[in-house]
Design a protein around this motif. Structure first.
Motif, PDB file in Angstrom:
ATOM      1  N   GLU A 151      35.073  26.931  76.272  1.00 40.77           N
ATOM      2  CA  GLU A 151      34.226  28.037  76.779  1.00 40.77           C
ATOM      3  C   GLU A 151      32.817  27.432  77.051  1.00 40.77           C
ATOM      4  O   GLU A 151      32.171  27.775  78.224  1.00 40.77           O
TER       5      GLU A 151
ATOM      6  N   GLN B  61      41.121  25.617  76.231  1.00 43.19           N
ATOM      7  CA  GLN B  61      40.291  26.898  76.249  1.00 43.19           C
ATOM      8  C   GLN B  61      38.773  26.630  75.675  1.00 43.19           C
ATOM      9  O   GLN B  61      38.234  27.302  75.089  1.00 43.19           O
TER      10      GLN B  61
ATOM     11  N   VAL C  38      43.981  30.645  68.798  1.00 45.55           N
ATOM     12  CA  VAL C  38      43.825  31.443  69.902  1.00 45.55           C
ATOM     13  C   VAL C  38      42.273  31.499  70.222  1.00 45.55           C
ATOM     14  O   VAL C  38      41.951  32.218  71.153  1.00 45.55           O
TER      15      VAL C  38
ATOM     16  N   GLU D  37      41.650  21.046  68.055  1.00 42.93           N
ATOM     17  CA  GLU D  37      42.869  21.448  67.411  1.00 42.93           C
ATOM     18  C   GLU D  37      43.325  20.670  66.063  1.00 42.93           C
ATOM     19  O   GLU D  37      43.589  21.216  64.987  1.00 42.93           O
TER      20      GLU D  37
ATOM     21  N   LYS E  62      40.059  23.701  80.583  1.00 46.58           N
ATOM     22  CA  LYS E  62      40.507  25.113  80.762  1.00 46.58           C
ATOM     23  C   LYS E  62      41.940  25.165  79.959  1.00 46.58           C
ATOM     24  O   LYS E  62      42.031  26.177  79.210  1.00 46.58           O
ATOM     25  N   LYS E  63      42.656  24.185  79.875  1.00 49.77           N
ATOM     26  CA  LYS E  63      43.858  24.121  79.209  1.00 49.77           C
ATOM     27  C   LYS E  63      43.710  24.183  77.581  1.00 49.77           C
ATOM     28  O   LYS E  63      44.209  24.793  76.810  1.00 49.77           O
TER      29      LYS E  63
ATOM     30  N   PRO F 287      38.428  30.304  71.499  1.00 50.99           N
ATOM     31  CA  PRO F 287      38.105  29.296  72.626  1.00 50.99           C
ATOM     32  C   PRO F 287      37.372  28.386  71.626  1.00 50.99           C
ATOM     33  O   PRO F 287      37.045  28.430  70.478  1.00 50.99           O
TER      34      PRO F 287
ATOM     35  N   TYR G  13      34.602  29.072  65.543  1.00 51.21           N
ATOM     36  CA  TYR G  13      34.211  29.663  66.659  1.00 51.21           C
ATOM     37  C   TYR G  13      32.930  30.658  66.405  1.00 51.21           C
ATOM     38  O   TYR G  13      31.588  30.336  67.103  1.00 51.21           O
TER      39      TYR G  13
ATOM     40  N   ILE H 113      33.237  27.202  83.184  1.00 57.28           N
ATOM     41  CA  ILE H 113      33.099  26.503  81.893  1.00 57.28           C
ATOM     42  C   ILE H 113      31.381  26.359  82.006  1.00 57.28           C
ATOM     43  O   ILE H 113      30.951  25.769  82.650  1.00 57.28           O
TER      44      ILE H 113
END
Length: 590
Positions: free
Chosen positions: A149, A147, A26, A419, A144-145, A28, A454, A173
Motif C-alpha cells: 500500500e 499487497q 489479508v 509474509e 501489487k501482488k 496490506p 499494519y 501505490i
C-alpha cells in the motif's frame, strides 16, 4: 515429498494458523524503509530475465556466493546473467539454515509457483521457466501482488523527489521519499566536494561557512517536507561515540574541513556529533521520525569495497554499542524539547535487551511508541533473530506498539519478507497461547496482530500526514520564484493540493500559466506574476499584487535560476511586517 512452502509454513499451532490466515495474510503492506529505485518504480520497469529481477540487486545472495568460493567476476562482474543464475542455483542448497534458503523457496513459490528446491540439477529448467513468465512481473505488478500500500525509499538530500509523486500518481501505490542523511556529515568521503557544489547550485546558497551550510540544508529539508517526507535515516556505525562541541568549536572545525585540511579522528567525532544534534532538532521541528541504524562494521575488505561498491554485502557486525553515547544523544535532544520519534535498529544481538529497554526511557505524554526498537535488522532478520527480537521487545517494552517489519532491501521480491515476518509473529503468539503464557482470547490476539502487522504503521503515516497538512501547509500562502521550472512547478502543484494559496513568479508567463492551469483544474487557489527577480521594481510590484490578493505570506521558495543574489534575497521587498501573520517572523520564510 511435501513441499516446504505450504499453507502452514512456519505455523506450528492451530491458533498460529488462524491468526495468520484470517488476520495477518489479508492485511496490506506498509514498508517504511527500503532501497528500491524510485525511477524504476515510476517507469514500472520489466525484467529481461530472473537474474535482473532477483539476483543482481541482492547483496545477501552475492555474499553467500562469495562464501561458496565463486569468483567475483561471476557474481557482480561481467559474466552473463545466465551464468550468475547458475552460480546462485548451485549455492542455494548450501544455504540451508540461513534465512536465504527460506526466502529463496518462498519467493520462487509465490512468484513462479515453484515447489522444488533450486539447485544445480534443475537450474536450467527453472531458468527457462522463470524467464518465460517474467514478462508479466514488472516492479509494480509484483508490489501489487504482495499487497503493498505504501513504501518509503531512501533518498539522498540532492535527489529528484518529483519521481516519487509520478510513481504514486501513475500506479496507485504510495511511493514516499525518506531522507538518507549520511551524506550531510560524510565529509571524508570521495566526492563530498562535488556533492557540496551541487547542493550550492540547487539551493542558490554560496556555502562558505557553517551558517551558509545550515541554510542550504534547511532549504533541502523543507523541500523534502513539502513532498511528504516523514523519515530521516542515519547510520551510527561500530565505535560511535557522542561528544558534543560548542558552536564556536563546530564553526572552526567546519571551516577547517571546507579549507581542505583533514580533520583528526577526535575533530571528526566532534563535528559529526554537532551535526547529528542539529539535524535531530530539524527533524523534530518537521514532525519526522529519525531512524538510527546502529552497530555495523562497514569497513572490512578494501578489495571487495573496490570491486562491489559501498553496499556490496561484505560488511559485518561491529562491537557492542556504547549505550551511554546513544542515551546521551537522545537526552541532549530531549532537554532542548527537540527529540523526534526514534526507530533504533540494532545489528549486534548482544545489545537487544539494552535497546529494547530504551523504548521506555524517553516516553512522552500522549505519544504511544515514541522510541521504537526497530525490527530485526540485517544479520538478525532470520527465524531465530525475529523470534528473539519479539521476545526481547515483549519482555522489556510493549509489543503492542511495535511498528512492525520493513525490508531494508534493494529487491522487489524481498517484500515477501513481510509474509515471512508475519508467519513468525503469528507462530510466536500461538506458542505463547499453547503453553498458557497468553490468553486464548481471539479478539485480544487479533488486535495485537493487526497492530503490529499494519495498524501501527498506518496510524503513524496517517497521523503525520494530517499534522503536516494542518500545521504546515493548509491555509498558508506560498510564494515561489522560478515557478516555471520543473522542480518548483512540482512543488507549487503539491503545495496547492495540500491547501496552500500559491503565488507563481517567473520570467515566462506562458510557463506559469501552464502550472496555474493544473492547480486551478485541481481546485486550488493560485496567481501568476511575470517577474524578473533581479529587478527590484518588478519584485516590489509582485509584492503589492500578492498582498492585494492573498493579504499575507508564510512561505517563500526562492527557486529562481542562477547562483547570484537577487532582489528577493538582497532587499527587504519580501520582509515587510505586513506580509506575516506574526510580525516577529519577518515575512517570507526561506
Amino acid at each position: 515429498m511435501k513441499p516446504l512452502i505450504d499453507d502452514n509454513f512456519l505455523l506450528q499451532s492451530k491458533m498460529a494458523e488462524r491468526l495468520y490466515h484470517e488476520v495477518a495474510a489479508v492485511l496490506p503492506v506498509i514498508d517504511y524503509h527500503n532501497h528500491l529505485d524510485p525511477q524504476s518504480l515510476a517507469e514500472d520497469i520489466s525484467f529481461q530475465n530472473i537474474t535482473q529481477l532477483w539476483i543482481q540487486p541482492d547483496p545477501y545472495k552475492h555474499r553467500a556466493m562469495r562464501m561458496s568460493g565463486i569468483a567475483e567476476e561471476e557474481i557482480t562482474g561481467n559474466a552473463t546473467d545466465e551464468q550468475k543464475f547458475l552460480n546462485w542455483a548451485s549455492t542455494v542448497p548450501k544455504t540451508m539454515g540461513n534465512p536465504l534458503f527460506h526466502w529463496t523457496c518462498l519467493e520462487l513459490k509465490r512468484v513462479f509457483d515453484l515447489d522444488e528446491v533450486l539447485s544445480e540439477k534443475n537450474a536450467s529448467s527453472v531458468w527457462a521457466m522463470c524467464n518465460e513468465k517474467i514478462a508479466t512481473h514488472s516492479s509494480i505488478a509484483l508490489l501489487k501482488k504482495i499487497q503493498v500500500e505504501q513504501l518509503c525509499t531512501s533518498d539522498d538530500l540532492l535527489a529528484d523527489l518529483s519521481i516519487h509523486q509520478k510513481a504514486t500518481q501513475l500506479h496507485g501505490i504510495e511511493v514516499m521519499p525518506s531522507l538518507r542523511a549520511d551524506a550531510i556529515i560524510e565529509w571524508k568521503r570521495t566526492g563530498f566536494k562535488s556533492w557540496l557544489q551541487q547542493l550550492s547550485q540547487q539551493t542558490n546558497v554560496l556555502i562558505e561557512d557553517l551558517g551558509s551550510y545550515c541554510a542550504a540544508i534547511d532549504i533541502k529539508l523543507d523541500h523534502f517536507q513539502e513532498v511528504g517526507c516523514l523519515l530521516a535515516d542515519h547510520a551510527l556505525n561500530a565505535g560511535f561515540r557522542f561528544e558534543l562541541p560548542t558552536l564556536e568549536t563546530a564553526t572552526e572545525l567546519f571551516q577547517k574541513q571546507l579549507s581542505g585540511t583533514p580533520l583528526t579522528s577526535k575533530e571528526d567525532r566532534l563535528l559529526t556529533t554537532y551535526w547529528l544534534v542539529e539535524l535531530g532538532k530539524r527533524y523534530a521541528e518537521r514532525g519526522w521520525t529519525l531512524q538510527l541504524h546502529i552497530g555495523a562494521q562497514r569497513h572490512t575488505s578494501s578489495r571487495l569495497r573496490r570491486l562491489a561498491g559501498t553496499a556490496g554485502g561484505y560488511a559485518a557486525i561491529g562491537n557492542a554499542t556504547d549505550m551511554a553515547s546513544i542515551a546521551h544523544f537522545l537526552d541532549t535532544l530531549e532537554r532542548e524539547n527537540a527529540l523526534p520519534n526514534i526507530i533504533l535498529y540494532n545489528l549486534n544481538p548482544t545489545d537487544n535487551a539494552a535497546f529494547a529497554s530504551l523504548t521506555g526511557s524517553f516516553a512522552q505524554d500522549g505519544i504511544a511508541g515514541k522510541i521504537q526498537f526497530g525490527p530485526a535488522w540485517w544479520y538478525n532478520d532470520h527465524y531465530q533473530g525475529i523470534q528473539e527480537h519479539l521476545s526481547t521487545l515483549s519482555n522489556y517494552g510493549l509489543l503492542h506498539h511495535f511498528i512492525g517489519m520493513t525490508t531494508d532491501s534493494r529487491s522487489v521480491l524481498s517484500f515477501y519478507r513481510h509474509e515471512y515476518f508475519r508467519r513468525i509473529l503469528c507462530n510466536f503468539i500461538g506458542q505463547k497461547v499453547a503453553i498458557g503464557h497468553l490468553p486464548n482470547d481471539w479478539e485480544l490476539l487479533q488486535t495485537l496482530v493487526q497492530a503490529v502487522c499494519y495498524n501501527n504503521a498506518k496510524h503513524w503515516f496517517t497521523t503525520k500526514k494530517k499534522e503536516y497538512v494542518t500545521t504546515t501547509v493548509k491555509g498558508k500562502v506560498a510564494v515561489i520564484t522560478g515557478a516555471g521550472g520543473t522542480l518548483c512547478s512540482e512543488m507549487a502543484i503539491h503545495l496547492a493540493a495540500q491547501g496552500a494559496q500559491v503565488a507563481l513568479l517567473g520570467r515566462s508567463l506562458d510557463k506559469l500559466h501552464q502550472v496555474e492551469q493544473q492547480i486551478l483544474e485541481a481546485g486550488g487557489q493560485v496567481m501568476s506574476i511575470s517577474t524578473d527577480v533581479t529587478n527590484e521594481t518588478q519584485v516590489e510590484a509582485a509584492r503589492v499584487r500578492i498582498l492585494e490578493q492573498f493579504g499575507t505570506c508564510h512561505i517563500l521558495i526562492n527557486g529562481a535560476g542562477g547562483n547570484q543574489p537577487n532582489a528577493v534575497t538582497t532587499h527587504n521587498k519580501f520582509e515587510a511586517d505586513e506580509l506575516s501573520e506574526t510580525p516577529s517572523s519577518r515575512g517570507f520564510s526561506t
